[in-house]
Design a protein around this motif. Structure first.
Motif, mmCIF file in Angstrom:
data_model
loop_
_atom_site.group_PDB
_atom_site.id
_atom_site.type_symbol
_atom_site.label_atom_id
_atom_site.label_comp_id
_atom_site.label_asym_id
_atom_site.label_seq_id
_atom_site.Cartn_x
_atom_site.Cartn_y
_atom_site.Cartn_z
ATOM 1 N N ILE A 215 -50.108 9.130 18.142
ATOM 2 C CA ILE A 215 -51.229 9.131 18.589
ATOM 3 C C ILE A 215 -51.730 7.697 18.504
ATOM 4 O O ILE A 215 -51.726 6.836 17.584
ATOM 5 N N THR A 216 -52.545 7.493 19.646
ATOM 6 C CA THR A 216 -53.283 6.234 19.970
ATOM 7 C C THR A 216 -54.471 6.374 19.971
ATOM 8 O O THR A 216 -55.092 7.107 20.590
ATOM 9 N N ASN A 217 -55.300 5.441 19.062
ATOM 10 C CA ASN A 217 -56.706 5.514 19.159
ATOM 11 C C ASN A 217 -57.488 4.108 19.556
ATOM 12 O O ASN A 217 -56.963 2.811 19.499
ATOM 13 N N SER A 218 -58.493 4.086 20.325
ATOM 14 C CA SER A 218 -59.228 2.976 20.868
ATOM 15 C C SER A 218 -58.560 1.987 21.334
ATOM 16 O O SER A 218 -58.391 0.733 20.768
ATOM 17 N N ASN A 219 -57.920 2.038 22.446
ATOM 18 C CA ASN A 219 -57.212 1.119 23.254
ATOM 19 C C ASN A 219 -56.010 0.454 22.250
ATOM 20 O O ASN A 219 -56.011 -0.587 22.450
ATOM 21 N N GLY A 220 -55.574 1.229 21.392
ATOM 22 C CA GLY A 220 -54.575 0.653 20.737
ATOM 23 C C GLY A 220 -54.779 -0.137 19.375
ATOM 24 O O GLY A 220 -53.852 -0.338 18.646
ATOM 25 N N LYS A 221 -56.180 0.071 19.073
ATOM 26 C CA LYS A 221 -56.485 -0.524 17.789
ATOM 27 C C LYS A 221 -55.958 0.207 16.424
ATOM 28 O O LYS A 221 -56.053 -0.264 15.321
ATOM 29 N N GLN A 222 -55.814 1.474 16.778
ATOM 30 C CA GLN A 222 -55.204 2.230 15.658
ATOM 31 C C GLN A 222 -54.130 2.988 16.207
ATOM 32 O O GLN A 222 -54.532 3.978 17.217
ATOM 33 N N LYS A 223 -53.109 2.742 15.712
ATOM 34 C CA LYS A 223 -51.729 3.864 16.366
ATOM 35 C C LYS A 223 -51.033 4.317 15.390
ATOM 36 O O LYS A 223 -50.527 3.492 14.345
ATOM 37 N N LEU A 224 -50.511 5.554 15.524
ATOM 38 C CA LEU A 224 -49.669 6.273 14.684
ATOM 39 C C LEU A 224 -48.434 6.667 15.311
ATOM 40 O O LEU A 224 -48.236 7.675 16.141
ATOM 41 N N VAL A 225 -47.233 6.105 14.729
ATOM 42 C CA VAL A 225 -46.093 6.768 15.321
ATOM 43 C C VAL A 225 -45.343 7.691 14.340
ATOM 44 O O VAL A 225 -45.245 7.286 13.243
ATOM 45 N N THR A 226 -45.330 8.746 14.491
ATOM 46 C CA THR A 226 -44.938 9.794 13.599
ATOM 47 C C THR A 226 -43.367 9.866 13.340
ATOM 48 O O THR A 226 -42.649 10.672 13.664
ATOM 49 N N SER A 227 -43.006 8.705 12.639
ATOM 50 C CA SER A 227 -41.611 8.957 12.132
ATOM 51 C C SER A 227 -41.602 8.731 10.319
ATOM 52 O O SER A 227 -42.868 8.206 10.147
ATOM 53 N N ASN A 228 -40.671 8.894 9.735
ATOM 54 C CA ASN A 228 -40.588 9.062 8.420
ATOM 55 C C ASN A 228 -41.173 7.522 7.940
ATOM 56 O O ASN A 228 -41.953 7.345 7.031
ATOM 57 N N SER A 229 -40.688 6.526 8.477
ATOM 58 C CA SER A 229 -41.030 5.052 8.053
ATOM 59 C C SER A 229 -42.570 4.799 8.158
ATOM 60 O O SER A 229 -42.831 4.035 7.363
ATOM 61 N N ARG A 230 -43.127 5.294 8.999
ATOM 62 C CA ARG A 230 -44.646 5.038 9.132
ATOM 63 C C ARG A 230 -45.305 5.579 8.064
ATOM 64 O O ARG A 230 -46.603 5.072 8.047
ATOM 65 N N PHE A 231 -44.895 6.546 7.395
ATOM 66 C CA PHE A 231 -45.794 7.316 6.510
ATOM 67 C C PHE A 231 -45.482 6.443 4.997
ATOM 68 O O PHE A 231 -45.976 7.057 3.952
ATOM 69 N N THR A 232 -44.661 5.625 4.782
ATOM 70 C CA THR A 232 -44.371 4.947 3.622
ATOM 71 C C THR A 232 -45.559 3.989 3.193
ATOM 72 O O THR A 232 -46.426 3.628 4.039
ATOM 73 N N ASP A 233 -45.817 3.708 1.916
ATOM 74 C CA ASP A 233 -47.032 2.832 1.533
ATOM 75 C C ASP A 233 -46.969 1.647 2.445
ATOM 76 O O ASP A 233 -48.057 1.094 2.544
#
Length: 621
Positions: A215-233
């Motif tokens: 999911i990419t928001n606001s022209n890339g200013k907030q991006k979530l790549v849904t893999s396990n590594s992206r959800f660690t602290d």
């Protein structure tokens, strides 16, 4: 006593049975439960068939839609920037009839727009629907259905006022959304949910399995790549604070807090010109202190406005993105001041905005460039909404006192021939119930109560819709019954019904159900009046005339409004059936019946007195 005990046991049994019945009936209700996964990502089952939703992060956020009924859905509580976003997704098994993405106003759940996708042979089709009742037909996207399950999957995006759909293996397509309200969200922030319709199987290999991979928001200013590594602290995607102050659209830096010093109206409610944009849905919090060096209070989650007191008081607001560190992203110093000046309105830009809008249009209609066509749905016409970008070109604000977030915009109207005051509505929706030249205004009121009205502009209202006729479709009457032809209920959206034209005509019915010979409605002075079955608007059939079509007569209504729009004919079938005996009305009948009732009551009263009162009198003697 035994009776009382038995009654108590019966009552208890009934109560237990009722409770059990309610419990059992509840088992068939839609299962709705919220579970929090992966540092704030929320998957919420909502809708029929969604009780079996499962999720994982093995290949992105995976949602399995199992068949429990006709529909399945999941709400993925992420905030989307309706100025610009992209959602990457694919299916492991596209075993469904329709897929939908719904975007709901983050501040008003009654406002939404839905994108529907369906498989049609080798082509993926799409349509739109919104809360205003608008809905498009399905159209071809030009993208192959196989893209749903390919490795690259699909991307649903929104940018520049248009939805797009693209595939890794094909060119993208702009999804035409004519007539759909896609820019009506408050601050342009929406919550996204998605779901499927028509999962056809119950076995594991027949489920519809969906993966949200990015999911990419606001022209890339907030991006979530849904893999396990992206959800660690260490790798989490933290919320960001998005300034919505007029002329300021940069994301606030998390490393160096942004400090703003503004004025706001005393004794009013001040709305923060910021919004928390958060893919993970974890939100924001605010602390408040009186004075720039005052002691801040506790953090209050999701607070976006504050009540200001007397002029001269300074308030310090520190705005935090939750779970993104101890330092505030924004420090907002607000001084309460006496505000006596409202916004100014550029009337030229306002008229340009109106005439270029789809709601009004600038095409010429009978010589009038500025016009509207009277609506047929509830007679309500919705004027163009002035959103943030439009506000900046039409209105000139005085500092932050009159920013977009701290004003109220209303539409005022005055009907043709009315020389009184304007009536204002908050919803931009004006009830149009007459043709002619209407007068309109926009009014802006700031938080201090200062009002500014635009110049009056006039629009001619045209009526292009025919009147509506409401009546029964079938009527039964008896032989020799005098049936007065009733007037149909005729309504019109604006111009009004032309009562001189509105009429009905009676015909014999042919065996095939079509109209036969016309029956003249004779008046008293016309030839054949005495022998006619239709005179003075009263039908009196003298015999059974039902044909093979199970009808006897066809009554046809027609109407026209004062603008000249004629309705389609509306038919009523009149059936003639065997009549019941014709009892002549006799006023003496009612008299005798009443008299008998009175006599019976008196006799009954006398008997009661003789039984209960007389014996006591004899004892006294």
């Amino acid at each position: 006593m035994k009776c009382k005990k038995l009654l108590g046991v019966l009552c208890a049994f009934v109560m237990m049975f009722s409770a059990g019945a309610l419990t059992l009936s509840g088992a068939n209700d839609v299962f709705a439960a919220e579970n929090t996964y992966y540092y704030g990502t929320r998957l919420v089952s909502a809708g029929e068939g969604s009780a079996s939703i499962a999720s994982s992060l093995s290949n992105g956020v995976m949602v399995t839609f199992r068949k429990a009924s006709a529909a399945s859905s999941a709400s993925y509580k992420h905030s989307m920037d309706m100025n610009s976003f992209a959602v990457d997704f694919r299916f492991g098994n596209a075993n469904f009839s329709e897929l939908w993405f719904k975007f709901t106003d983050a501040d008003n759940s009654s406002k939404w727009v839905t994108v529907w996708l369906r498989q049609n042979g080798d082509n993926l089709q799409y349509k739109f629907e919104d809360n205003y009742g608008n809905e498009t037909d399905y159209a071809d996207s030009g993208i192959a259905v196989s893209s749903l399950t390919s490795d690259g999957g699909l991307t649903l995006g929104y940018r520049g006022g248009a939805f797009t759909l693209s595939a890794a293996s094909a060119n993208g397509a702009t999804l035409i959304s004519d007539g759909i309200q896609t820019l009506s969200f408050y601050k342009n922030i929406a919550n996204m949910s998605f779901g499927v319709e028509g999962v056809s199987g119950e076995d594991e290999d027949e489920n519809a399995v969906m993966y949200i991979t990015a999911i990419t928001n606001s022209n890339g200013k907030q991006k979530l790549v849904t893999s396990n590594s992206r959800f660690t602290d260490a790798e989490r995607v933290a919320p960001v604070i998005v300034p919505k102050a007029d002329g300021d659209d940069g994301v606030v830096s998390a490393s160096e807090p942004d400090v703003k010093t503004v004025n706001a109206a005393a004794d009013s409610t001040y709305v923060f010109p910021y919004y928390c944009l958060d893919i993970l849905g974890t939100g924001w919090a605010v602390t408040t202190a009186v004075g720039e060096s005052g002691t801040p209070g506790d953090k209050v989650e999701g607070k976006t406005e504050h009540s200001l007191g007397n002029a001269g008081t300074v308030y310090k607001f520190e705005i935090y993105a939750k779970a993104s560190g101890e330092n505030p992203l924004v420090t907002l110093n607000v001084t309460a001041v006496n505000d006596t000046t409202g916004v100014t309105i550029d009337n030229g830009n306002l008229l340009t905005f109106l005439h270029n809008s789809d709601e009004i249009g600038n095409d010429t209609h009978d010589g009038f460039a500025a016009h509207i066509v009277a609506p047929t749905e509830n007679n309500t016409f919705e004027f163009p909404h002035i959103y943030r970008d439009d506000f900046e070109t039409i209105f000139t604000a005085q500092d932050s006192l009159d920013s977009y977030d701290n004003v109220t915009i209303q539409v005022g109207y005055r009907a043709p021939g009315d020389s009184g005051e304007f009536t204002y509505v908050d919803s931009y929706a004006v009830r149009i119930n007459a043709v002619g030249v209407w007068s309109f205004r926009y009014k802006v009121t700031d938080s201090a109560g200062n009002e500014t009205e635009s110049q009056t502009f006039q629009l001619r209202v045209f009526d292009e819709a025919a009147p509506t006729i409401s009546t029964e479709t079938t009527v039964e009457i008896s032989v020799n019954e005098a049936y007065t032809i009733p007037s149909a209920t005729i309504t019109d959206n604006a111009a009004g019904v032309d009562t001189a034209y509105s009429k009905w005509t009676l015909y014999y019915m042919n065996a095939d159900g079509s109209r036969g010979e016309k029956i003249e409605n004779l008046l008293e002075d016309q030839e054949g009046y005495e022998d006619s079955i239709l005179k003075d608007g009263v039908l009196t059939p003298t015999e059974l005339t039902a044909s093979d079509s199970d009808g006897s007569f066809i009554l046809v209504y027609q109407a026209r409004d004062l603008a000249g729009n004629e309705s389609d004919p509306v038919e009523v079938v009149i059936k003639v059936v065997e009549g019941t005996p014709d009892y002549s009305a006799n006023p003496w009948n009612d008299f005798f019946v009443t008299a008998l009732i009175v006599i019976a009551c008196l006799a009954g009263t006398g008997i009661i007195i003789l039984i209960f009162v007389k014996p006591k009198e004899r004892e006294l003697r």
